[in-house]
Scaffold this active site. Structure first.
Site: not given
Length: 360
Positions: A110, A136, A147, A232, A355, A360
Site C-alpha cells: 500500500t 507489507k 497494519t 514511514e 501522515n 485512506s
C-alpha cells in the site's frame, strides 16, 4: 491473539490476526477477510467472493486436495478483494523453487516504498525444502499485527501442531516486537502455509525440524527488520533492549514505552543522545515505580547509571554514536533477570508530511 486452522489432506494453513478492533473492523465476518481485505487494494480489478471459494482457489493453486471441509469457518459472507493479488500469492505458494516472491510482495503493498521478501533453502539428500516469506507494512506498525500482512510458505510436509508453535512463537518475537508509531489497524494478519509438496513428513524433535524452525525464525526476523527499514519517514533503525527486569511483562512494557515515545524518537532523529528523555519514558511505564537502579547505554556507550548521569559519560562519544543508522539502546533495570527487545524507528519531518497528506 486468535488462531484459526484450515486443513485438508495435503496442506496446513495457520494464521494469527490482529486483536485490535475499531471502525471498519472485519473480525465479525471471519478470519479470511482479515487476511485478504487489503491485498493490492490501491490498484487492480476487484471481485466479490465468499470465504469458501476464495480458499478453494488458493488451495487449488497450492496443489491441495479439497475433499475435506475446513475445520473452522466464520460466516460465508462475501469479501471484496483483488483477484490479481490473491492469484500472485497463491502462485507463489505453489512454486517456491523459483524464489520469485517480488510479484506477490508488490501485489500486497500500500504505502510501502519497496517489496519485502525473504527466502531460505534446506537440503535433505536430493530434496530441497524451500521457505519463502513476504510482508507489507510501512506505517501504523505496532504490536498485535499492526497494519501489516505477512505470508510465509514452505513446501515441507509439516503437521499442524508443529506449524502452530512455529507461528505463535515467532510472531511474538518479531512482528509483535516492532513499532513505528504505536498505532495499529483492525484488519491485518500473518499466515504460515505448509503445502506438503515434499514427500517426507517432518517429525518433531528431528534435525530437519530444528533446521526448519531456524529458517522460519530467520525469515520472520528478516521481514520484521524490513518493515522497520521501510517505516514511514524513518532514517534510523533503533533497537530498544531491556534487561534485568523483574518480569517479561515489565521488560516489554518499558521497551514499548521508550520505543513509542515521540520525544525519544524525535531526539534520535535530531542526533540528540538525550538520556533524560529515555529515563523519563522508562519511568512512565505502568510497570515501573523506581528508576534508581536503572542504567542506559547507547551502542555500548554509557549514558546513565542508577537513574543519573553515568560517571563515565562522554558527550563526544555519545554524539558520535547517535548519528549512526543502526542504534541499540540498552536499558538495565537492575531488578531481575527478564529481558525483552523492540525494534522501532525515529520520527522525521517526512513522517509528519506523509501522515498529514495521506488519506485512506
Amino acid at each position: 491473539m486468535t488462531k484459526q486452522e484450515f486443513c485438508n489432506l495435503t496442506s496446513e494453513i495457520l494464521g494469527v490476526k490482529t486483536t485490535k478492533l475499531g471502525v471498519g473492523s472485519s473480525v465479525d465476518i471471519g478470519w479470511l477477510k482479515l487476511v485478504f481485505d487489503k491485498l493490492n487494494s490501491n490498484v487492480g480489478h476487484k471481485v466479490k467472493a465468499t470465504k469458501h471459494n476464495l480458499f478453494e482457489g488458493i488451495l487449488t493453486l497450492l496443489g491441495a486436495d479439497l475433499s475435506t471441509e475446513f475445520l473452522e469457518g466464520g460466516t460465508s459472507e462475501g469479501s471484496t478483494v483483488t483477484a490479481e493479488g490473491i492469484e500472485k500469492i497463491a502462485t507463489l505458494g505453489s512454486d517456491l523453487q523459483n524464489q520469485n516472491w517480488k510479484d506477490a510482495a508488490i501485489a500486497i503493498t500500500t504505502t510501502d516504498t519497496f517489496p519485502k521478501g525473504a527466502h531460505r533453502a534446506i537440503k535433505i539428500g536430493k530434496t530441497t525444502i524451500n521457505l519463502v516469506g513476504i510482508a507489507k507494512g510501512s506505517g501504523m506498525i505496532a504490536p498485535d499485527m499492526a497494519t501489516m500482512l505477512g505470508f510465509i510458505f514452505t513446501d515441507a510436509q509439516i503437521p499442524a501442531q508443529i506449524l502452530q508453535k512455529l507461528l505463535t512463537r515467532n510472531v511474538k518475537s518479531t512482528f509483535n516486537s516492532i513499532t513505528v508509531d504505536g498505532d495499529t489497524s483492525p484488519n491485518d494478519s500473518s499466515v504460515l502455509v505448509a503445502s506438503g509438496r515434499t514427500k517426507s513428513p517432518i517429525k518433531r524433535g528431528t534435525a530437519i525440524e530444528r533446521k526448519i524452525r531456524s529458517a522460519v525464525i530467520e525469515i520472520y526476523k528478516e521481514l520484521a527488520d524490513l518493515l522497520i527499514k521501510d517505516a514511514e519517514g524513518a532514517t534510523k533503525k533503533i533497537t530498544i533492549k531491556v534487561v534485568q527486569a523483574k518480569t517479561e511483562k515489565q521488560a516489554e512494557s518499558v521497551a514499548f514505552t521508550v520505543a513509542e515515545s515521540p520525544l525519544v524518537k524525535t531526539a534520535m532523529f535530531g542526533n540528540d543522545a538525550n538520556w533524560g528523555r529515555i529515563l523519563s519514558a522508562i519511568g512512565r511505564s505502568p510497570e515501573v515505580n523506581d528508576v534508581s537502579k536503572t542504567s542506559i547505554h547507547l551502542n555500548g556507550v554509557p549514558l546513565a547509571k542508577n537513574g543519573n548521569l553515568h560517571p563515565q559519560h562522554s558527550e563526544s562519544k555519545a554524539s558520535k554514536e547517535i548519528t549512526k543508522k543502526n542504534l541499540e539502546v540498552t536499558i538495565k533495570l537492575g531488578l531481575g533477570k527478564s529481558t525483552f527487545s523492540v525494534i522501532t524507528s525515529d520520527f522525521s519531518e517526512d513522517y509528519l508530511l506523509i501522515n498529514s497528506d495521506y488519506r485512506s
